[in-house]
Design a protein around this motif. Structure first.
Motif, PDB file in Angstrom:
ATOM      1  N   UNK A 149       0.793  -0.913   0.098  1.00 26.03           N
ATOM      2  CA  UNK A 149      -0.456  -0.128   0.205  1.00 26.03           C
ATOM      3  C   UNK A 149       1.006   0.766   0.198  1.00 26.03           C
ATOM      4  N   UNK A 150       1.965   1.293  -0.049  1.00 23.95           N
ATOM      5  CA  UNK A 150       3.047   2.645  -0.348  1.00 23.95           C
ATOM      6  C   UNK A 150       2.063   3.382  -0.747  1.00 23.95           C
ATOM      7  N   UNK A 185     -14.889   5.365  -1.698  1.00 22.66           N
ATOM      8  CA  UNK A 185     -13.578   5.550  -2.715  1.00 22.66           C
ATOM      9  C   UNK A 185     -14.113   4.239  -4.181  1.00 22.66           C
ATOM     10  N   UNK A 186     -14.004   4.496  -5.132  1.00 25.02           N
ATOM     11  CA  UNK A 186     -14.385   3.602  -6.144  1.00 25.02           C
ATOM     12  C   UNK A 186     -12.977   2.669  -6.495  1.00 25.02           C
ATOM     13  N   UNK A 187     -13.112   1.272  -6.646  1.00 24.68           N
ATOM     14  CA  UNK A 187     -12.014   1.117  -7.997  1.00 24.68           C
ATOM     15  C   UNK A 187     -13.017   0.652  -8.212  1.00 24.68           C
ATOM     16  N   UNK A 238      -9.414  -4.095   0.695  1.00 28.21           N
ATOM     17  CA  UNK A 238      -9.685  -3.883   2.431  1.00 28.21           C
ATOM     18  C   UNK A 238      -8.774  -3.071   3.412  1.00 28.21           C
ATOM     19  N   UNK A 239      -7.263  -3.998   2.435  1.00 27.12           N
ATOM     20  CA  UNK A 239      -6.386  -3.242   3.303  1.00 27.12           C
ATOM     21  C   UNK A 239      -6.676  -1.125   3.089  1.00 27.12           C
ATOM     22  N   UNK A 280      -9.842   5.037   6.429  1.00 28.13           N
ATOM     23  CA  UNK A 280     -11.118   5.368   7.180  1.00 28.13           C
ATOM     24  C   UNK A 280     -12.144   5.065   6.489  1.00 28.13           C
ATOM     25  N   UNK A 281     -11.884   5.092   4.932  1.00 33.33           N
ATOM     26  CA  UNK A 281     -13.108   4.943   3.678  1.00 33.33           C
ATOM     27  C   UNK A 281     -13.909   3.865   3.459  1.00 33.33           C
TER      28      UNK A 281
END
Length: 341
Positions: free
Chosen positions: A68-69, A168-170, A177-178, A184-185
């Motif tokens: 997640x960097x 947030x949408x991907x 999940x990470x 926190x969204x």
């Protein structure tokens, strides 16, 4: 579907390098990943091929051992480090104007990209800032995450340091999940676009650092830069696509490519000379970019990849790939498969 990988500003790779040095300074600096060579036909040397940039981001994950960097790269970012673009952003009148300036720049420096604002499909009265790279299997989730957090950080710097997106949408589910835990969204996946959801009043908020006079100067300079480079980028994207169409036909020479471009060999040579680029350099770059896209298709054998790229022998492709990326095609494919698991 295969696409020419396009370009991206070195501003973004430089920020990743700055982050790596600040957060992992105790590691051997000689092991820092390399962003790649500058694009030859853009003579200011501020651009990379996006395929190189994606390789760089994948290497950064290995260097940090932190999947997640990309969500941390802009934690302490000063937008004025981006030069004309940064000063245009911080001197915009409203957040919507600042986002529009950034979107225009991204559309120039990162081809095959969509970035725009639309009414939210999940929250009434809100808007989705959408981002998508149309590079098929070449697309890198690190780039998506880094781009989304860039805009989050922009809003925090210009509006409220504690602000978070509504949603947030991907368009993928990797590490969703990470990301939800880190930000926190709430995160929704399998969307048509990657996006962050912004409240209407936030989008229309005034920028307290605004200097309209300075904005007009910076925006005019930025617009001129965009206009100058757009024609060059379009020409070379068309040229690289013409080269790829001919690669596997044993007819990929400058005469055939000139014919595809509806110009004479002499005219094409003159256009390339204007940018100090040789046909052999372009051919090598096209093979390099498409190699990764082909290797991402696990149903395509190594021999088929070599033939598609115009190599008569597998050994020649293996040597070329090692020269480009410092690893073998098999090692690259193993890394990609590991990312998908």
């Amino acid at each position: 579907m295969f696409t020419v990988s396009g370009t991206i500003s070195r501003i973004f790779s430089d920020q990743v390098l700055a982050y790596l040095r600040s957060q992992y300074g105790d590691k051997n600096q000689k092991d820092l990943p390399c962003p790649g060579e500058s694009v030859q036909y853009l003579d200011d040397e501020y651009y990379l091929y996006i395929s190189d940039f994606y390789q760089f981001l994948n290497q950064a994950e290995l260097y940090t051992n932190n999947p997640e960097f990309a969500w941390e790269v802009y934690d302490d970012f000063d937008f004025r480090n981006m030069g004309i673009l940064g000063y245009a952003i911080v001197n915009s009148t409203t957040l919507q104007e600042a986002i529009a300036v950034a979107c225009d720049y991204v559309l120039l420096v990162q081809s095959h990209t969509e970035v725009f604002i639309r009414p939210s499909q999940h929250h009434s009265g809100c808007f989705d800032l959408c981002y998508q790279v149309e590079s098929g299997p070449l697309a890198c989730h690190h780039d998506t995450h880094m781009s989304l957090v860039f805009f989050i950080r922009l809003i925090q710097v210009l509006h409220d340091s504690s602000w978070k997106p509504i949603l947030i949408g991907l368009n993928h589910a990797e590490r969703s999940q990470a990301i939800a835990d880190k930000t926190g969204v709430n995160v929704v996946t399998d969307q048509d676009y990657n996006f962050i959801t912004i409240e209407k009043d936030v989008l229309h908020a005034q920028v307290t650092t605004s200097d309209p006079r300075l904005f007009d100067i910076m925006h005019a300079n930025l617009s001129e830069k965009i206009a100058q480079q757009a024609e060059t980028l379009t020409f070379f994207q068309q040229l690289e696509e013409a080269i790829f169409r001919l690669l596997s036909d044993d007819e990929c020479n400058i005469d055939k490519v000139a014919e595809q471009m509806c110009m004479s060999r002499r005219t094409l040579q003159r256009r390339l000379a204007d940018y100090s680029v040789s046909f052999s350099q372009l051919l090598d770059n096209v093979r390099r970019h498409y190699a990764c896209q082909l290797l991402n298709q696990t149903s395509v054998s190594m021999n088929e990849v070599a033939l598609t790229l115009g190599y008569s022998e597998l050994a020649a492709f293996l040597r070329a790939f090692k020269r480009w990326y410092g690893i073998s095609p098999s090692e690259y494919r193993e890394f990609i498969l590991g990312e998908r698991d």
